[in-house]
Design a protein around this motif. Structure first.
Motif, PDB file in Angstrom:
ATOM      1  N   GLY A 150       3.914   9.343 -10.004  1.00 19.14           N
ATOM      2  CA  GLY A 150       3.307   9.311 -11.420  1.00 19.14           C
ATOM      3  C   GLY A 150       2.236  10.532 -11.703  1.00 19.14           C
ATOM      4  O   GLY A 150       2.387  11.297 -12.684  1.00 19.14           O
ATOM      5  N   TYR A 151       1.597  10.834 -10.798  1.00 24.02           N
ATOM      6  CA  TYR A 151       0.511  11.824 -10.775  1.00 24.02           C
ATOM      7  C   TYR A 151       1.336  13.359 -10.698  1.00 24.02           C
ATOM      8  O   TYR A 151       0.950  14.277 -11.387  1.00 24.02           O
ATOM      9  CB  TYR A 151      -0.426  12.009  -9.544  1.00 24.02           C
ATOM     10  CG  TYR A 151      -1.252  13.136  -9.578  1.00 24.02           C
ATOM     11  CD1 TYR A 151      -2.393  13.168 -10.360  1.00 24.02           C
ATOM     12  CD2 TYR A 151      -0.899  14.243  -8.840  1.00 24.02           C
ATOM     13  CE1 TYR A 151      -2.994  14.155 -10.557  1.00 24.02           C
ATOM     14  CE2 TYR A 151      -1.945  15.471  -8.801  1.00 24.02           C
ATOM     15  CZ  TYR A 151      -3.108  15.294  -9.819  1.00 24.02           C
ATOM     16  OH  TYR A 151      -3.870  16.313  -9.702  1.00 24.02           O
ATOM     17  N   LEU A 210      11.993  11.668  -9.430  1.00 24.05           N
ATOM     18  CA  LEU A 210      11.384  10.875  -8.353  1.00 24.05           C
ATOM     19  C   LEU A 210      10.583   9.611  -8.905  1.00 24.05           C
ATOM     20  O   LEU A 210      10.697   8.698  -8.298  1.00 24.05           O
ATOM     21  CB  LEU A 210      10.396  11.815  -7.711  1.00 24.05           C
ATOM     22  CG  LEU A 210      10.677  12.782  -6.925  1.00 24.05           C
ATOM     23  CD1 LEU A 210       9.668  13.944  -6.245  1.00 24.05           C
ATOM     24  CD2 LEU A 210      11.638  12.051  -5.546  1.00 24.05           C
ATOM     25  N   LEU A 211       9.822   9.772  -9.970  1.00 26.26           N
ATOM     26  CA  LEU A 211       9.268   8.642 -10.664  1.00 26.26           C
ATOM     27  C   LEU A 211      10.273   7.504 -10.995  1.00 26.26           C
ATOM     28  O   LEU A 211      10.162   6.157 -10.681  1.00 26.26           O
ATOM     29  CB  LEU A 211       8.436   8.779 -11.723  1.00 26.26           C
ATOM     30  CG  LEU A 211       7.595   7.789 -12.569  1.00 26.26           C
ATOM     31  CD1 LEU A 211       6.812   7.102 -11.437  1.00 26.26           C
ATOM     32  CD2 LEU A 211       7.146   8.257 -13.857  1.00 26.26           C
ATOM     33  N   LEU A 212      11.222   7.961 -11.580  1.00 24.04           N
ATOM     34  CA  LEU A 212      12.299   6.736 -11.780  1.00 24.04           C
ATOM     35  C   LEU A 212      12.962   6.303 -10.525  1.00 24.04           C
ATOM     36  O   LEU A 212      13.457   5.102 -10.502  1.00 24.04           O
ATOM     37  CB  LEU A 212      13.535   7.608 -12.464  1.00 24.04           C
ATOM     38  CG  LEU A 212      13.204   7.875 -14.048  1.00 24.04           C
ATOM     39  CD1 LEU A 212      14.296   8.754 -14.889  1.00 24.04           C
ATOM     40  CD2 LEU A 212      12.863   6.654 -15.061  1.00 24.04           C
ATOM     41  N   VAL A 250       0.710  -1.171   0.010  1.00 18.97           N
ATOM     42  CA  VAL A 250      -0.102  -0.114  -0.231  1.00 18.97           C
ATOM     43  C   VAL A 250       0.793   1.295   0.064  1.00 18.97           C
ATOM     44  O   VAL A 250       0.801   2.124  -0.694  1.00 18.97           O
ATOM     45  CB  VAL A 250      -0.767   0.130   1.170  1.00 18.97           C
ATOM     46  CG1 VAL A 250      -1.673   1.317   1.297  1.00 18.97           C
ATOM     47  CG2 VAL A 250      -2.041  -1.133   0.939  1.00 18.97           C
ATOM     48  N   LEU A 251       1.960   1.204   0.853  1.00 15.07           N
ATOM     49  CA  LEU A 251       2.803   2.257   1.042  1.00 15.07           C
ATOM     50  C   LEU A 251       3.684   2.422  -0.422  1.00 15.07           C
ATOM     51  O   LEU A 251       3.639   3.613  -1.048  1.00 15.07           O
ATOM     52  CB  LEU A 251       3.809   2.344   1.976  1.00 15.07           C
ATOM     53  CG  LEU A 251       4.853   3.364   2.200  1.00 15.07           C
ATOM     54  CD1 LEU A 251       4.465   4.569   2.574  1.00 15.07           C
ATOM     55  CD2 LEU A 251       5.919   2.966   3.354  1.00 15.07           C
ATOM     56  N   TYR A 252       4.144   1.228  -0.977  1.00 14.11           N
ATOM     57  CA  TYR A 252       4.875   1.692  -1.909  1.00 14.11           C
ATOM     58  C   TYR A 252       4.085   2.015  -3.445  1.00 14.11           C
ATOM     59  O   TYR A 252       4.347   2.930  -4.089  1.00 14.11           O
ATOM     60  CB  TYR A 252       5.428   0.358  -2.409  1.00 14.11           C
ATOM     61  CG  TYR A 252       6.297   0.066  -3.670  1.00 14.11           C
ATOM     62  CD1 TYR A 252       7.266   0.830  -3.953  1.00 14.11           C
ATOM     63  CD2 TYR A 252       5.936  -0.593  -4.774  1.00 14.11           C
ATOM     64  CE1 TYR A 252       8.237   1.016  -4.974  1.00 14.11           C
ATOM     65  CE2 TYR A 252       6.689  -0.577  -5.906  1.00 14.11           C
ATOM     66  CZ  TYR A 252       7.753   0.207  -5.886  1.00 14.11           C
ATOM     67  OH  TYR A 252       8.550   0.348  -7.147  1.00 14.11           O
ATOM     68  N   SER A 253       2.950   1.455  -3.418  1.00 17.43           N
ATOM     69  CA  SER A 253       1.874   1.671  -4.507  1.00 17.43           C
ATOM     70  C   SER A 253       1.686   3.250  -4.469  1.00 17.43           C
ATOM     71  O   SER A 253       1.454   3.941  -5.439  1.00 17.43           O
ATOM     72  CB  SER A 253       0.512   1.040  -4.375  1.00 17.43           C
ATOM     73  OG  SER A 253       0.782  -0.128  -4.466  1.00 17.43           O
ATOM     74  N   GLY A 298       0.642  18.177 -17.570  1.00 22.82           N
ATOM     75  CA  GLY A 298      -0.445  18.528 -18.030  1.00 22.82           C
ATOM     76  C   GLY A 298      -1.337  19.474 -17.480  1.00 22.82           C
ATOM     77  O   GLY A 298      -2.314  19.769 -17.999  1.00 22.82           O
ATOM     78  N   VAL A 299      -1.017  19.847 -16.216  1.00 22.20           N
ATOM     79  CA  VAL A 299      -2.088  20.543 -15.350  1.00 22.20           C
ATOM     80  C   VAL A 299      -1.441  21.772 -14.982  1.00 22.20           C
ATOM     81  O   VAL A 299      -1.928  22.845 -15.166  1.00 22.20           O
ATOM     82  CB  VAL A 299      -2.265  19.796 -13.924  1.00 22.20           C
ATOM     83  CG1 VAL A 299      -3.344  20.691 -13.168  1.00 22.20           C
ATOM     84  CG2 VAL A 299      -3.086  18.448 -14.416  1.00 22.20           C
TER      85      VAL A 299
END
Length: 702
Positions: free
Chosen positions: A49-50, A82-84, A39-42, A57-58
């Motif tokens: 990703g967001y 950070l995503l990488l 749950v934490l990792y997701s 995009g925002v």
């Protein structure tokens, strides 16, 4: 009764065997820990990703000048970094490749597969996808793809170590394989896979410093406007790593606790198929026979220096086991019995010395678990080799694999197994004589006087034995504190290896806590070395002069003096290697406390190390011009040179010694050479003892 499948316990004896509540509780706790982690990792991955989506995009500014464009790019770059970071472990996924084993196809080994399938039926475990053999004393199950197994019902593989096949009876072999199928049948094995997967992810994110970290570090060193991204990402990554470190510790403790219960449960599965005795006697027998296996393999590797190869090492293993059988039977006979009249194999608590069971609970606890309640069962004493069609074929294949993949050798001409047996006997010759002197020469160098004056001959064997007995009494007293220090060092090693909380250790009027074990280890080692230096020189001189006096009696003093002189030269080479390693560690320690390192200083270190390596190689080469005295399995100067430098030379330092693993490369290479020097040094002192024993026998003929 099937001759190739041992009997199982009667049904009425199995009713009292059940899964412990402790096992169920720990399995549930591990599941909750895994769910919490994922749950934490997701959350981290989705948030990163967001962040990327939002930044691209925002996020919009009311107007875009050059600085706002630059600032927007900084935010996008930080989000991507950070995503990488959260996904970088994916780039390191590897399929579980185990090349040092041989597949055992069902069509070639139908009886073995039938045996395994019968165990599957008894243990309610799924059948293996494939069966493999390796040369170790082990058996294990593993997923063919650890990562896919987290999401798909991947079938498992079984690997059987041929050491088990050679060392056990058929019922014991069935017990060990049943233990492994106990893991097959456990849902907790899937839990272990999830814990392993979680720990792998966390380990890569917390501890691994890879290309991602190199890019971030170089980025921080750039001009400030470009380094802004790196400085923004760095504290966020630090916080994530601190959080995950706590989870890493939690999952590790959960897994350690569950793994202990899993092993007890797997032992119970073995008890259900073979009774209480087989699994424990198998463990005891393997512990007892392991030195025989190690002796054959280590000596077979040494024998390759003399181009001595055999095409079936397992014939030599069976020879070694046969030699050890009387000791095994004697040890079994002297085991105590419990209140049920059963042998107590492990009366004291100690972890297994086998790699296969190194992480398992202590042997005495496993014995108690297997005997509670005690389940009787008939024992099949046949050899597990009866399950293999043409066992010599797989033995020869495994021998070839050992030479080529384990030892990197390419044998072409093979000798009969008697040649290796003769090599092993020569290699171990004189071990009883070393025991006579309390193995005092095993971990220290003998002090040989610079000059060896003539000694008065000893006229009788009785007089020599009287003088030798006095020496033995003295060395027993001198070695008594050494044994105490060795036990203390072993205790520290065990605590460090187990990584468990332990009470403070009292030594020399001081209590040492667990975080002071390194300091304690150094203190004990120093006391031991000080004792050697202060108290053994006089004894060594008496030892040398006594043996020279014996040699004088038979006009053999020149031969013995030559052996002592050769021993001094071997010690000199050995000492030089130790000095290089000592220099390397001293310099490393000095440089660690410096904020900056001068390249000139590194060049000086490199020069000094290469100089000492050159000196060692020159010393070994100079044996061509020296008078050489043969030793067991070292018959010529060339044999001696190959024994001291198995690779022919020591590679010098050619680059910065502190970059690209060069430091560890040269240190490990020196450690390898040092091991071989120790072998030669021990053979040299043994040859002196053997010569004395040979002279002693001459009294009755004089």
């Amino acid at each position: 009764m099937c001759s190739w499948y041992p009997p199982s316990p009667k049904a009425e004896h199995l009713q009292a065997i059940s899964i412990s509540s402790s096992y169920k509780f720990r399995a549930l706790a591990a599941i909750l820990g895994i769910v919490l982690f994922f749950v934490l990792y997701s959350t981290l991955v989705i948030s990163s990703g967001y962040f990327v989506y939002w930044s691209i995009g925002v996020l919009r500014f009311s107007s875009y000048g050059i600085y706002r464009v630059f600032f927007h790019l900084v935010i996008i770059a930080a989000a991507v970094m950070l995503l990488l970071f959260t996904l970088k472990f994916v780039l390191k996924l590897r399929k579980d490749k185990r090349n040092k084993r041989i597949e055992l196809p069902q069509e070639v080994y139908p009886q073995l597969w039938a045996f395994i399938h019968r165990i599957c039926q008894e243990t309610a475990a799924p059948k293996p996808r494939k069966i493999f053999a390796d040369p170790e004393i082990n058996a294990y199950v593993n997923y063919s793809n650890n990562w896919l197994s987290l999401f798909l019902p991947i079938r498992k593989d079984l690997t059987i170590g041929l050491g088990l096949v050679s060392g056990l009876q058929l019922s014991e072999f069935k017990a060990v394989i049943s233990h492994e199928f106990g893991h097959f049948s456990q849902a907790s094995m899937k839990i272990t896979s999830y814990i392993h997967g979680a720990n792998t992810i966390i380990h890569h994110m917390i501890y691994t410093r890879d290309r991602w970290d190199q890019i971030l570090r170089k980025w921080r060193l750039a001009d400030l406007q470009f380094a802004a991204v790196a400085w923004l990402v760095t504290p966020i990554v630090w916080l994530i790593r601190q959080l995950l470190a706590s989870f890493y510790l939690l999952l590790h403790r959960m897994h350690a606790s569950l793994a202990r219960e899993m092993e007890f449960h797997a032992d119970k599965v073995a008890v259900r198929t073979t009774g209480s005795k087989a699994i424990i006697s198998a463990l005891w027998k393997l512990e007892t026979l392991a030195p025989a296996f190690e002796q054959v393999f280590s000596h077979a590797l040494l024998a390759t220096q003399k181009a001595c190869y055999v095409n079936n090492l397992y014939k030599n293993i069976h020879w070694a086991i046969a030699h050890q059988k009387p000791q095994l039977e004697s040890a079994f006979h002297h085991l105590d019995t419990d209140s049920n009249g059963q042998k107590v194999y492990f009366p004291t608590s100690a972890p297994s010395s086998l790699d296969m069971y190194a992480s398992h609970p202590p042997n005495d606890m496993r014995e108690k678990n297997a005997k509670t309640p005690f389940v009787p069962c008939e024992i099949n004493t046949a050899s597990p080799w009866s399950l293999f069609q043409n066992p010599e074929s797989i033995q020869q294949q495994m021998t070839q694999l050992i030479y080529e993949l384990y030892w990197d050798k390419k044998p072409s001409n093979f000798q009969k197994e008697e040649a290796l047996e003769a090599f092993i006997e020569a290699e171990t010759e004189g071990s009883v004589l070393s025991d006579l002197y309390c193995n005092t020469f095993a971990n220290r160098f003998i002090h040989i006087p610079e000059s060896l004056p003539d000694q008065e001959p000893i006229p009788s064997a009785q007089l020599f034995l009287e003088k030798r007995n006095l020496l033995i009494d003295k060395i027993q007293n001198l070695m008594a504190p050494v044994e105490v220090w060795n036990q203390k060092l072993e205790e520290i090693d065990q605590i460090t290896k187990d990584k468990k909380d332990a009470p403070s250790i009292y030594y020399n009027n001081r209590n040492y806590k667990q975080n002071q074990l390194k300091e304690l280890y150094i203190a004990v080692l120093q006391d031991k070395e000080d004792h050697y230096l202060a108290n053994f020189e006089n004894w060594d001189q008496e030892f040398v002069y006594l043996h020279l006096a014996l040699a004088t009696q038979f006009d053999a003093q020149a031969q013995l003096q030559a052996r002592f002189g050769q021993h001094q030269a071997i010690i000199a080479t050995f000492t030089n290697i130790i000095e290089i390693q000592k220099l390397m560690m001293e310099k490393l320690g000095t440089l660690k406390i410096k904020s900056t390192v001068d390249p000139v200083e590194i060049s000086i270190i490199k020069y000094n190390i290469n100089n000492m390596i050159e000196q060692i190689q020159e010393e070994v080469a100079q044996w061509d011009a020296k008078s050489f005295v043969p030793m067991p399995n070292i018959d010529t100067v060339e044999d001696l040179q190959n024994a001291l430098l198995p690779e022919g030379s020591i590679r010098k330092v050619h680059a910065n010694i502190f970059e690209n693993g060069e430091f560890m490369r040269i240190y490990n290479e020196l450690e390898h050479v040092k091991t071989h020097c120790q072998r030669v040094e021990q053979k040299s002192i043994t040859s002196i003892l053997l010569m004395a024993e040979s002279l002693l026998e001459q009294y009755e003929y004089k």
